[in-house]
Structures are given as C-alpha cells and as structure tokens.
Scaffold this active site. Structure first.
Site, PDB file in Angstrom:
ATOM      1  N   GLU A 196     101.096  48.412  16.226  1.00  0.00           N
ATOM      2  CA  GLU A 196      99.888  47.661  15.903  1.00  0.00           C
ATOM      3  C   GLU A 196      98.702  48.607  15.749  1.00  0.00           C
ATOM      4  O   GLU A 196      97.896  48.485  14.810  1.00  0.00           O
ATOM      5  CB  GLU A 196      99.596  46.632  16.994  1.00  0.00           C
ATOM      6  CG  GLU A 196      98.321  45.830  16.732  1.00  0.00           C
ATOM      7  CD  GLU A 196      98.008  44.825  17.823  1.00  0.00           C
ATOM      8  OE1 GLU A 196      96.935  44.194  17.745  1.00  0.00           O
ATOM      9  OE2 GLU A 196      98.824  44.668  18.756  1.00  0.00           O
TER      10      GLU A 196
ATOM     11  N   GLY B  93      71.620  53.185  -1.552  1.00  0.00           N
ATOM     12  CA  GLY B  93      70.258  52.680  -1.426  1.00  0.00           C
ATOM     13  C   GLY B  93      70.256  51.179  -1.192  1.00  0.00           C
ATOM     14  O   GLY B  93      71.156  50.626  -0.548  1.00  0.00           O
ATOM     15  N   GLY B  94      69.265  50.504  -1.728  1.00  0.00           N
ATOM     16  CA  GLY B  94      69.152  49.054  -1.536  1.00  0.00           C
ATOM     17  C   GLY B  94      70.340  48.283  -2.058  1.00  0.00           C
ATOM     18  O   GLY B  94      70.707  47.233  -1.512  1.00  0.00           O
TER      19      GLY B  94
ATOM     20  N   ARG C 175      74.606  56.196 -11.336  1.00  0.00           N
ATOM     21  CA  ARG C 175      73.242  55.826 -10.945  1.00  0.00           C
ATOM     22  C   ARG C 175      72.334  57.055 -11.007  1.00  0.00           C
ATOM     23  O   ARG C 175      72.656  58.097 -10.421  1.00  0.00           O
ATOM     24  CB  ARG C 175      73.258  55.263  -9.523  1.00  0.00           C
ATOM     25  CG  ARG C 175      71.908  54.803  -9.005  1.00  0.00           C
ATOM     26  CD  ARG C 175      71.530  53.463  -9.588  1.00  0.00           C
ATOM     27  NE  ARG C 175      70.329  52.928  -8.933  1.00  0.00           N
ATOM     28  CZ  ARG C 175      69.796  51.755  -9.209  1.00  0.00           C
ATOM     29  NH1 ARG C 175      70.365  50.969 -10.121  1.00  0.00           N
ATOM     30  NH2 ARG C 175      68.716  51.335  -8.579  1.00  0.00           N
TER      31      ARG C 175
END
Length: 380
Positions: free
Chosen positions: A245, A342-343, A271
């Site tokens: 597990e 970032g945001g 980006r």
C-alpha cells in the site's frame, strides 16, 4: 536521464489500454464525478473488463494472475492523468490482496471473481474518528455470541465507503490486552442489518473519490467471516500488506510529480514575461532542472522497491521511506510549479491547481509521514 527497465512490450500494451480508457471513459466526465463525489459503478465494471481491477488475483478466482507491475502501471497512469476518482481502484486491489493471501478457499471463491469484474466494490475500514495511525488503539469491537460476532463501532475516511458492497473491517475480537493479538479482519457485507453510511465527506481535494464514515450497530456476521478463519491474525495480515500500500502511494506520487513537471515545462515554454518565455530565465530553468533531477532519483528508488516487491523482499522500512520521500517530493514539485504558473496556477482550469488540492493527502494516508519516519528510525 536514467532509462527505466521494468517494463516489456506486454506491459506497454497494457499501459496504452489504460491510457485510452482514462482518456475516453474518465477524463471527460471527471468534473461531474467531482460534483457527485463518486465514480459511477459502470466505470468499475468497464475497468474490470480491461483487467484494471485485481490484475494480480489468480486466474482460478477470476483475475489475470499477473504480477504487481500491471497494478503499478494502472496506479501510474491514474496519477499521471490525475483522475483521482479512480484512486479507489487501489483500495480494491489492497482488499483483494488480503483475501487472496489470507482468505479461506470459500472466501476467495465468494468475493474475488466479483471484485475482479467490478461487480463488487470493496472498502478497507481501518481508521476511526479518534484513532489514526495507531491501529492497536481501535475501539470497534466484535464480540463472539454463539456462532456469530456482534460488531459495534465506527470508521472514518473510508475510501469506496459509499459504493462499497464488501467491507474488510479491522476490529478487536480478543481481550488479552496484548494489542496486536486481539485484532482481526472481518468480511462484512455492506447491506447487513446495522451497517450504515454517512453522506460523502467534504474534503479539500480528491472530490471524485468516494469517502465516507461507516457505522456498525449490533451487526451480526458468522464466525466464518473472519479473514482466514482464525481470529487474532489481523495485525499480522495488515503488516504484510501495508508495504505494498505504501509503495503504491510512492508510485502515484512520483507519477503525479512527473505530470506536474511536464505541464509546467509546456507552460513556461509558451508563456512570455518581459518579452521572452518564462523558461528562458535562468531561475526558472534551474528550478525545473532541480525538480527533474529529484523526480528521477525518486523514480529510480521506487523502481528498485518494485523489483524487491516482485521478489517478495520489500521491507517495511524501504516501503516507508519510499512513501515518505516521494509524497514529500510531490508536494514540493507542485508548490514550485504552481509558483512558476503565477496567478494562473491558482485557477482550476490548469492541471497544476488540481494537483495542488489533490496531492496533500499523500503525506497523510497510508500512514502519516511522521509515522513513516518513526518506522525508519527504529532500524537505526
């Protein structure tokens, strides 16, 4: 980096099957499952048809009779796609392992074929409202009354709790005061009189994974429902299965971390900030390089643990170390990668945000990481 050598052509064919299933049958619907707080039973049956449930169960009991590498592939792909509603498949596998390894012939024939097909969903009921990692301190008790046990108690954080048909219950059956020797695993049908379920619990993450509380009020089961037919063996049985597990949590953690890194590399390449892609800033590249290196180290250790598992040589401390280190790393990777978004990293439309809310539990379930440190420390 270091190539993986665990898998052959047959394994990769199975991986392709799992990926197609996740892409076609699960990922488009996962958001709705999160609203429902459970995965439809039909998905369990479809997964059973593909051999994704209980692949290691012997063919004589409805399984494929394969080794844990096939289970590892399923765990990896579910984690990589972050289809967390299917984490319950791992609980199904663990419950099947208990029955296959310790059950009586009658118990194996009764439950394993239906579990492998997805007709029966199983839950493992260990944790209690006031008892977490200390399993010897559980309060749920099964009292012998003639040829039956009468069970009273409550369990919480139970994965597959809502959907389950079968409960592998951890209960005290003795009064010796010797802790582990008083614990048994008992197979309880979820529709037994006296068994009740809470509404699905509201969690920080894993919203599609069915999680509830289970209550037992004067539940009667025949003595033959004790796993293996002999009471007092439950703690030994759990210790034998907990290593797998915990390794499976490490497997999922590394795969999830790799997925987050891949998404972040793609994001930082596309980006732009101050006129150039984020990945072209040295700070970004170095952070990603560090994470890639650590993930590779973690994957190498997990793969070695898997080799030991296949040889039945995986130790408690090795599995504990894998679970602790890889789940800690998963959280570290997610946090660093979210920062690079970032945001946007805080928006749920981006995979990193979903990993952020889903990954934290890996440091808690299967035994909290500080408990893993204690297990490792005992070997010093």
């Amino acid at each position: 980096m270091i190539p993986r050598t665990l898998f052959d052509h047959e394994h990769e064919e199975f991986r392709s099957t799992v990926r197609r299933f996740l892409a076609d049958e699960c990922m488009p619907f996962h958001e709705q499952w999160e609203e429902d707080r459970r995965v439809p039973r039909e998905i369990w049956r479809k997964a059973g048809e593909l051999g994704m449930l209980n692949a290691t169960t012997p063919e004589a009991y409805g399984g494929l009779g394969l080794n844990h590498l096939f289970t590892m592939i399923t765990v990896e792909e579910i984690a990589f796609a972050n289809v967390t509603g299917l984490n319950g498949f791992g609980i199904q596998d663990i419950c099947a392992g208990y029955i296959a390894n310790f059950g009586t012939e009658e118990q194996k024939l009764q439950w394993l074929p239906k579990m492998a097909s997805g007709e029966v969903i199983a839950a493992l009921a260990m944790t209690e409202p006031n008892t977490g990692s200390d399993l010897q301190a559980i309060k749920t008790r099964a009292v012998l009354n003639g040829d039956e046990y009468v069970i009273n108690g409550a369990k919480t954080f139970i994965s597959n709790g809502t959907n389950c048909d079968l409960i592998v219950l951890v209960a005290k059956t003795g009064n010796s005061g010797k802790g582990s020797q008083d614990i048994s695993l008992i197979l309880v049908e979820a529709d037994n009189a006296g068994v009740s379920k809470s509404k699905p619990l509201r969690k920080v993450g894993l919203h599609a994974q069915d999680t509830t509380m289970l209550f037992f009020e004067n539940v009667r089961v025949p003595v033959c429902n004790v796993l293996g037919g002999e009471p007092g063996k439950g703690f030994y049985q759990m210790m034998k299965e907990l290593a797998w597990e915990r390794l499976s949590i490490a497997i999922a953690s590394i795969s999830g971390a790799q997925a987050v890194l891949d998404h972040t590399v793609d994001y930082t390449q596309g980006r732009t900030v101050f006129g150039k892609p984020i990945i072209e800033f040295q700070n970004s590249r170095f952070k990603l390089a560090d994470l890639k290196t650590e993930i590779t180290i973690g994957q190498t250790y997990v793969d070695r643990c898997m080799e030991l598992c296949l040889e039945h040589k995986l130790t408690t401390e090795a599995a504990a170390a894998a679970k602790m280190w890889c789940s800690d790393l998963y959280s570290k990777v997610v946090d660093a990668c979210l920062q690079l978004h970032g945001g946007n990293g805080y928006m749920l439309e981006y995979p990193v945000a979903r990993h952020y809310i889903d990954s934290r539990i890996t440091r808690i379930y299967g035994g909290a990481n500080d408990i893993m440190r204690e297990l490792i420390a005992r070997t010093l």
